[in-house]
Design an enzyme around this catalytic site. Structure first.
Site, PDB file in Angstrom:
ATOM      1  CB  THR A 128     -12.073   4.441  -7.986  1.00 43.04           C
ATOM      2  OG1 THR A 128     -12.931   5.548  -7.753  1.00 43.04           O
ATOM      3  CG2 THR A 128     -12.436   3.823  -9.330  1.00 43.04           C
TER       4      THR A 128
ATOM      5  NE  ARG B 225      -4.829  -1.692  -4.156  1.00 40.96           N
ATOM      6  CZ  ARG B 225      -4.381  -2.003  -2.939  1.00 40.96           C
ATOM      7  NH1 ARG B 225      -3.886  -1.066  -2.149  1.00 40.96           N
ATOM      8  NH2 ARG B 225      -4.408  -3.247  -2.526  1.00 40.96           N
TER       9      ARG B 225
ATOM     10  CE  LYS C  19     -11.609   9.563  -7.429  1.00 42.57           C
ATOM     11  NZ  LYS C  19     -12.885  10.300  -7.289  1.00 42.57           N
TER      12      LYS C  19
ATOM     13  CG  ASP D 292      -2.004  -0.969   1.263  1.00 45.89           C
ATOM     14  OD1 ASP D 292      -2.317  -1.515   0.201  1.00 45.89           O
ATOM     15  OD2 ASP D 292      -2.583  -1.188   2.351  1.00 45.89           O
TER      16      ASP D 292
HETATM   17  C1  LIG Z   1      -8.810  -1.345  -3.045  1.00 52.84           C
HETATM   18  C2  LIG Z   1      -8.385  -0.006  -2.549  1.00 52.84           C
HETATM   19  C3  LIG Z   1      -7.111   0.158  -2.044  1.00 52.84           C
HETATM   20  C4  LIG Z   1      -6.681   1.412  -1.608  1.00 52.84           C
HETATM   21  N1  LIG Z   1      -5.376   1.563  -1.199  1.00 52.84           N
HETATM   22  C5  LIG Z   1      -4.940   2.800  -0.885  1.00 52.84           C
HETATM   23  C6  LIG Z   1      -3.567   3.048  -0.601  1.00 52.84           C
HETATM   24  O1  LIG Z   1      -2.721   2.151  -0.637  1.00 52.84           O
HETATM   25  N2  LIG Z   1      -3.192   4.307  -0.284  1.00 52.84           N
HETATM   26  C7  LIG Z   1      -4.082   5.351  -0.252  1.00 52.84           C
HETATM   27  O2  LIG Z   1      -3.685   6.483   0.014  1.00 52.84           O
HETATM   28  N3  LIG Z   1      -5.395   5.129  -0.491  1.00 52.84           N
HETATM   29  C8  LIG Z   1      -5.842   3.893  -0.807  1.00 52.84           C
HETATM   30  N4  LIG Z   1      -7.167   3.706  -1.095  1.00 52.84           N
HETATM   31  C9  LIG Z   1      -8.153   4.767  -0.769  1.00 52.84           C
HETATM   32  C10 LIG Z   1      -8.333   5.744  -1.913  1.00 52.84           C
HETATM   33  O3  LIG Z   1      -7.164   6.509  -2.056  1.00 52.84           O
HETATM   34  C11 LIG Z   1      -9.521   6.698  -1.645  1.00 52.84           C
HETATM   35  O4  LIG Z   1      -9.303   7.396  -0.472  1.00 52.84           O
HETATM   36  C12 LIG Z   1     -10.856   6.004  -1.549  1.00 52.84           C
HETATM   37  O5  LIG Z   1     -10.950   4.918  -2.414  1.00 52.84           O
HETATM   38  C13 LIG Z   1     -12.000   6.983  -1.899  1.00 52.84           C
HETATM   39  O6  LIG Z   1     -11.834   7.457  -3.199  1.00 52.84           O
HETATM   40  P1  LIG Z   1     -12.774   7.016  -4.437  1.00 52.84           P
HETATM   41  O7  LIG Z   1     -11.894   6.691  -5.572  1.00 52.84           O
HETATM   42  O8  LIG Z   1     -13.674   5.937  -4.049  1.00 52.84           O
HETATM   43  O9  LIG Z   1     -13.503   8.338  -4.887  1.00 52.84           O
HETATM   44  P2  LIG Z   1     -14.319   9.452  -4.097  1.00 52.84           P
HETATM   45  O10 LIG Z   1     -14.472  10.571  -5.082  1.00 52.84           O
HETATM   46  O11 LIG Z   1     -13.692   9.746  -2.776  1.00 52.84           O
HETATM   47  O12 LIG Z   1     -15.698   8.749  -3.846  1.00 52.84           O
HETATM   48  C14 LIG Z   1     -16.562   8.366  -4.906  1.00 52.84           C
HETATM   49  C15 LIG Z   1     -17.801   7.725  -4.317  1.00 52.84           C
HETATM   50  O13 LIG Z   1     -17.452   6.510  -3.654  1.00 52.84           O
HETATM   51  C16 LIG Z   1     -18.193   6.336  -2.459  1.00 52.84           C
HETATM   52  N5  LIG Z   1     -17.253   6.363  -1.308  1.00 52.84           N
HETATM   53  C17 LIG Z   1     -15.935   6.678  -1.353  1.00 52.84           C
HETATM   54  N6  LIG Z   1     -15.385   6.558  -0.130  1.00 52.84           N
HETATM   55  C18 LIG Z   1     -16.363   6.164   0.698  1.00 52.84           C
HETATM   56  C19 LIG Z   1     -16.419   5.884   2.088  1.00 52.84           C
HETATM   57  N7  LIG Z   1     -15.349   5.967   2.868  1.00 52.84           N
HETATM   58  N8  LIG Z   1     -17.614   5.514   2.618  1.00 52.84           N
HETATM   59  C20 LIG Z   1     -18.713   5.414   1.842  1.00 52.84           C
HETATM   60  N9  LIG Z   1     -18.725   5.677   0.509  1.00 52.84           N
HETATM   61  C21 LIG Z   1     -17.571   6.048  -0.053  1.00 52.84           C
HETATM   62  C22 LIG Z   1     -19.177   7.449  -2.416  1.00 52.84           C
HETATM   63  O14 LIG Z   1     -20.352   7.019  -3.060  1.00 52.84           O
HETATM   64  C23 LIG Z   1     -18.490   8.537  -3.232  1.00 52.84           C
HETATM   65  O15 LIG Z   1     -19.379   9.471  -3.778  1.00 52.84           O
HETATM   66  C24 LIG Z   1      -7.596   2.492  -1.596  1.00 52.84           C
HETATM   67  C25 LIG Z   1      -8.877   2.320  -2.121  1.00 52.84           C
HETATM   68  C26 LIG Z   1      -9.278   1.114  -2.608  1.00 52.84           C
HETATM   69  C27 LIG Z   1     -10.641   0.975  -3.197  1.00 52.84           C
END
Ligand SMILES: Cc1cc2nc3c(=O)[nH]c(=O)nc-3n(C[C@H](O)[C@H](O)[C@H](O)COP(=O)(O)OP(=O)(O)OC[C@H]3O[C@@H](n4cnc5c(N)ncnc54)[C@H](O)[C@@H]3O)c2cc1C
Length: 284
Positions: free
Chosen positions: A204, A162, A165, A112
């Protein structure tokens, strides 16, 4: 928070449970739904190298148990849990043991990405390991200005990425402050990865990002098994089911363990509605 049973109940929305057995049983259920997993043993920023060695042992055991149970899947880990704050070399030695085991079991280790004080060291460590063992990959955060150059380099080295955002609070000097720019960067990096990357993971829950990835893959005639979508356990189950129905590969990031507080707080911070949900439940 971690020892309060009421708080623990709330955390189960995003965390599979405190034990490996609970994580395995969630993984089994997901497998039946056509979803693969990457298990994450919660715990970051350990207090010393002894704790880091314990974390390594838990992960070794997790890899073995996943293999023996036939669940498949892989694991995700954070380098601060493996001692990066104390010794780069010791951290490398810890992760190397895991990557060797993953190699023997046909599994995979995803490192990660944490906050920017660790970005370069994380990339260096993964590059170093990947030169000897291919079953290790890393994470790139689209909110960082540097990420395009990192993605280009990782594609050249055939290291699996991977794309997400980014979940940490970073200053404007290193990261885009606006969501539109983070999203634009995500789409740009996603296209590079789908075109030239090694089995990329598009991580995402954002329907706009997912649609953009589907459209780009279709325009390039990429088969659906050339990449995978990834989401977090407990978030947007509707979208998860839809992707599986449409025949895309989906992997869920399934955290387990006692140290769930920092992970839970990042999930709450991402979405104000989650905080309201939590407060309402606390009052109830
Ligand atoms: C498999 C995976 C691994 C990841 N690994 C890392 C990593 O190694 N390092 C790192 O910095 N980040 C990591 N992340 C987190 C990532 O960076 C984001 O913070 C997170 O995924 C929210 O961004 P989004 O792309 O879903 O978009 P956003 O624009 O934040 O959200 C889009 C939509 O997704 C839904 N959503 C998003 N987050 C949530 C929540 N917490 N609760 C409920 N609904 C939500 C909502 O419907 C929202 O409108 C990971 C995410 C995933 C899915």
């Amino acid at each position: 928070m971690e020892t309060s049973s009421a708080a623990r109940r709330l955390a189960t929305r995003f965390v599979a449970g405190e034990t490996l057995d609970q994580a395995l049983s969630v993984s089994r259920r997901l497998k039946d739904e056509g979803i693969t997993v990457t298990l994450d043993h919660l715990g970051e920023s350990v207090t010393g190298l002894e704790e880091a060695a314990e974390a390594r042992n838990v992960y070794l055991h997790t890899l073995d148990a996943m293999h023996d149970s036939g669940i498949g899947g892989n694991v995700s880990l954070k380098l601060t849990q493996f001692g990066l704050d104390f010794s780069y070399d010791q951290c490398l030695a810890n992760v190397e043991q895991l990557v060797r085991r993953a190699d023997a079991l046909d599994s995979f280790i995803r490192v990660d990405m944490e906050s920017t004080q660790y970005t370069q060291r994380t990339l260096d460590l993964v590059e170093d390991l990947h030169a000897r063992y291919p079953r290790v990959g890393v994470v790139i955060q689209s909110y960082l200005y540097r990420s395009k150059a990192d993605v280009e380099k990782l594609c050249g080295l055939r290291i699996r990425v991977r794309l997400c955002k980014g979940a940490y609070l970073e200053p404007q000097t290193v990261a885009f402050p606006n969501k539109e720019d983070v999203d634009r960067s995500f789409v740009e990096l996603m296209k590079i990865l789908l075109d030239r990357g090694e089995y990329p993971a598009i991580a995402t829950h954002d329907p706009a990002m997912i649609d953009a990835a589907k459209a780009h893959a279709a325009a390039r005639n990429l088969p659906k098994d050339a990449f995978e979508f990834q989401m977090l356990y407990g978030i947007r189950r509707d979208l998860q089911a839809q992707l599986v129905r449409e025949g895309y590969r989906l992997r869920l990031y399934v955290p387990f363990g006692k140290a769930w507080y920092p992970y839970y707080m990042r999930r709450l911070a991402e979405r104000p509605a989650n905080l309201l949900f939590m407060l309402r439940n606390l009052f109830r």
